[in-house]
Design an enzyme around this catalytic site. Structure first.
Site, PDB file in Angstrom:
ATOM      1  N   GLU A 206      23.195  14.558  62.141  1.00  0.00           N
ATOM      2  CA  GLU A 206      23.464  14.652  60.696  1.00  0.00           C
ATOM      3  C   GLU A 206      24.860  14.124  60.397  1.00  0.00           C
ATOM      4  O   GLU A 206      25.743  14.143  61.271  1.00  0.00           O
ATOM      5  CB  GLU A 206      23.314  16.128  60.288  1.00  0.00           C
ATOM      6  CG  GLU A 206      23.714  16.495  58.878  1.00  0.00           C
ATOM      7  CD  GLU A 206      22.857  15.875  57.786  1.00  0.00           C
ATOM      8  OE1 GLU A 206      22.578  14.669  57.864  1.00  0.00           O
ATOM      9  OE2 GLU A 206      22.503  16.600  56.838  1.00  0.00           O
ATOM     10  N   ASP A 207      25.087  13.685  59.170  1.00  0.00           N
ATOM     11  CA  ASP A 207      26.419  13.197  58.799  1.00  0.00           C
ATOM     12  C   ASP A 207      27.378  14.349  58.532  1.00  0.00           C
ATOM     13  O   ASP A 207      28.484  14.391  59.056  1.00  0.00           O
ATOM     14  CB  ASP A 207      26.357  12.237  57.599  1.00  0.00           C
ATOM     15  CG  ASP A 207      25.686  12.849  56.372  1.00  0.00           C
ATOM     16  OD1 ASP A 207      25.114  13.957  56.474  1.00  0.00           O
ATOM     17  OD2 ASP A 207      25.716  12.212  55.306  1.00  0.00           O
TER      18      ASP A 207
ATOM     19  N   ASP B 188      27.589  20.765  54.768  1.00  0.00           N
ATOM     20  CA  ASP B 188      28.428  21.198  53.653  1.00  0.00           C
ATOM     21  C   ASP B 188      28.055  22.657  53.339  1.00  0.00           C
ATOM     22  O   ASP B 188      28.556  23.568  53.992  1.00  0.00           O
ATOM     23  CB  ASP B 188      28.152  20.226  52.493  1.00  0.00           C
ATOM     24  CG  ASP B 188      29.030  20.435  51.279  1.00  0.00           C
ATOM     25  OD1 ASP B 188      30.165  20.898  51.451  1.00  0.00           O
ATOM     26  OD2 ASP B 188      28.587  20.124  50.162  1.00  0.00           O
TER      27      ASP B 188
ATOM     28  N   PHE C   7      35.671  15.575  48.972  1.00  0.00           N
ATOM     29  CA  PHE C   7      34.475  14.741  48.922  1.00  0.00           C
ATOM     30  C   PHE C   7      34.724  13.451  49.692  1.00  0.00           C
ATOM     31  O   PHE C   7      35.579  12.652  49.339  1.00  0.00           O
ATOM     32  CB  PHE C   7      34.023  14.442  47.493  1.00  0.00           C
ATOM     33  CG  PHE C   7      32.617  13.942  47.499  1.00  0.00           C
ATOM     34  CD1 PHE C   7      31.554  14.834  47.622  1.00  0.00           C
ATOM     35  CD2 PHE C   7      32.341  12.593  47.460  1.00  0.00           C
ATOM     36  CE1 PHE C   7      30.243  14.391  47.702  1.00  0.00           C
ATOM     37  CE2 PHE C   7      31.031  12.126  47.538  1.00  0.00           C
ATOM     38  CZ  PHE C   7      29.989  13.025  47.646  1.00  0.00           C
TER      39      PHE C   7
ATOM     40  N   ARG D 205      28.730   3.617  51.558  1.00  0.00           N
ATOM     41  CA  ARG D 205      28.205   3.898  52.897  1.00  0.00           C
ATOM     42  C   ARG D 205      28.707   2.875  53.910  1.00  0.00           C
ATOM     43  O   ARG D 205      28.848   3.172  55.094  1.00  0.00           O
ATOM     44  CB  ARG D 205      26.673   3.860  52.887  1.00  0.00           C
ATOM     45  CG  ARG D 205      26.017   4.978  52.102  1.00  0.00           C
ATOM     46  CD  ARG D 205      24.520   5.028  52.434  1.00  0.00           C
ATOM     47  NE  ARG D 205      23.736   5.773  51.458  1.00  0.00           N
ATOM     48  CZ  ARG D 205      23.567   7.085  51.471  1.00  0.00           C
ATOM     49  NH1 ARG D 205      24.117   7.814  52.407  1.00  0.00           N
ATOM     50  NH2 ARG D 205      22.820   7.683  50.558  1.00  0.00           N
TER      51      ARG D 205
HETATM   52  P1  IMP Z   1      24.410  20.652  52.309  1.00  0.00           P
HETATM   53  O1  IMP Z   1      22.957  20.954  52.131  1.00  0.00           O
HETATM   54  O2  IMP Z   1      25.218  21.201  51.176  1.00  0.00           O
HETATM   55  O3  IMP Z   1      24.965  21.092  53.648  1.00  0.00           O
HETATM   56  O4  IMP Z   1      24.585  19.113  52.142  1.00  0.00           O
HETATM   57  C1  IMP Z   1      24.266  18.213  53.108  1.00  0.00           C
HETATM   58  C2  IMP Z   1      24.192  16.828  52.543  1.00  0.00           C
HETATM   59  O5  IMP Z   1      24.997  16.668  51.373  1.00  0.00           O
HETATM   60  C3  IMP Z   1      24.745  15.851  53.537  1.00  0.00           C
HETATM   61  O6  IMP Z   1      23.757  15.417  54.425  1.00  0.00           O
HETATM   62  C4  IMP Z   1      25.260  14.742  52.642  1.00  0.00           C
HETATM   63  O7  IMP Z   1      24.222  13.836  52.366  1.00  0.00           O
HETATM   64  C5  IMP Z   1      25.669  15.443  51.368  1.00  0.00           C
HETATM   65  N1  IMP Z   1      27.117  15.708  51.346  1.00  0.00           N
HETATM   66  C6  IMP Z   1      27.765  16.870  51.503  1.00  0.00           C
HETATM   67  N2  IMP Z   1      29.094  16.731  51.426  1.00  0.00           N
HETATM   68  C7  IMP Z   1      29.320  15.417  51.225  1.00  0.00           C
HETATM   69  C8  IMP Z   1      30.518  14.624  51.100  1.00  0.00           C
HETATM   70  O8  IMP Z   1      31.676  15.085  51.162  1.00  0.00           O
HETATM   71  N3  IMP Z   1      30.317  13.293  50.902  1.00  0.00           N
HETATM   72  C9  IMP Z   1      29.077  12.728  50.847  1.00  0.00           C
HETATM   73  N4  IMP Z   1      27.951  13.431  50.985  1.00  0.00           N
HETATM   74  C10 IMP Z   1      28.059  14.764  51.165  1.00  0.00           C
END
Ligand code: IMP
Length: 179
Positions: free
Chosen positions: A102-103, A106, A155, A168
């Protein structure tokens, strides 16, 4: 310094070099932990695209690669809380040693949902490797077995991470000045 004119509002945080060094270390740890196995690497699109490609090549094992896509963001910077698998892996995961790539974790909502979904397919093991983790934003607990960098509540864009589908293709990771 940021040489990309289309991204002048992005302040570099991790250079290409720092990312590649970290990816190499992660690849070595994973290769040691999975020694003798052929793990199934599952990349979560689109954010992990470049990380996935680099990490897979940093792991000295006969691994397999597959991709899936989830949607959790409406296009802004906040999670919608709604998670869907919009494109699934092409092969069964039962009995496989699955490593999800995963990237960024959050709030954890996306990974919490996805790991539950994958666990139900009865893999032999299931682990998560996330390039970035934002612990201050966690809303649900997610076990992160391998992590690249722990970051503050900023962010981030670049190296796969987007803002409204842009940025990206930056080779570094940076902070959006005005998301
Ligand atoms: P979560 O469900 O809140 O953990 O979000 C996960 C997804 O939100 C990641 O796979 C990203 O695609 C997106 N995301 C969360 N934080 C960032 C950020 O700082 N920049 C870009 N995408 C983010």
């Amino acid at each position: 310094m940021n040489p990309y004119s289309f991204a002048s509002d992005v302040k570099p945080l991790y250079t290409e070099h720092q990312i590649q060094q970290r990816v190499r270390d992660l690849g070595q740890s994973i290769a040691e932990d999975y020694a003798g196995l052929a793990p199934a690497l599952i990349g979560v699109m689109k954010g992990s695209l470049f990380f996935f490609a680099d990490l897979a090549r940093a792991i000295d094992l006969p691994l397999t690669v597959d991709l899936l896509e989830v949607s959790s963001y409406a296009g802004g910077t906040e999670t919608t809380g709604e998670v869907r698998i919009t494109s699934d892996v092409s092969r069964p995961l039962a009995g496989q040693h699955v490593l999800v790539v995963e990237d960024i974790v959050d709030t954890g909502l996306t990974m919490n949902f996805l790991l539950d979904n994958l666990r139900a397919r009865q893999p032999a093991s299931l682990k998560l490797c996330s390039l970035l983790v934002k612990p201050s934003r966690a809303r649900v607990p997610v076990q992160i077995d391998y992590r690249g960098f722990t970051v503050e509540d900023l962010f981030l864009v670049g190296y796969g991470l987007d803002y409204a589908e842009r940025y990206r293709n930056l080779p570094f990771i940076g902070v959006m000045k005005n998301p």
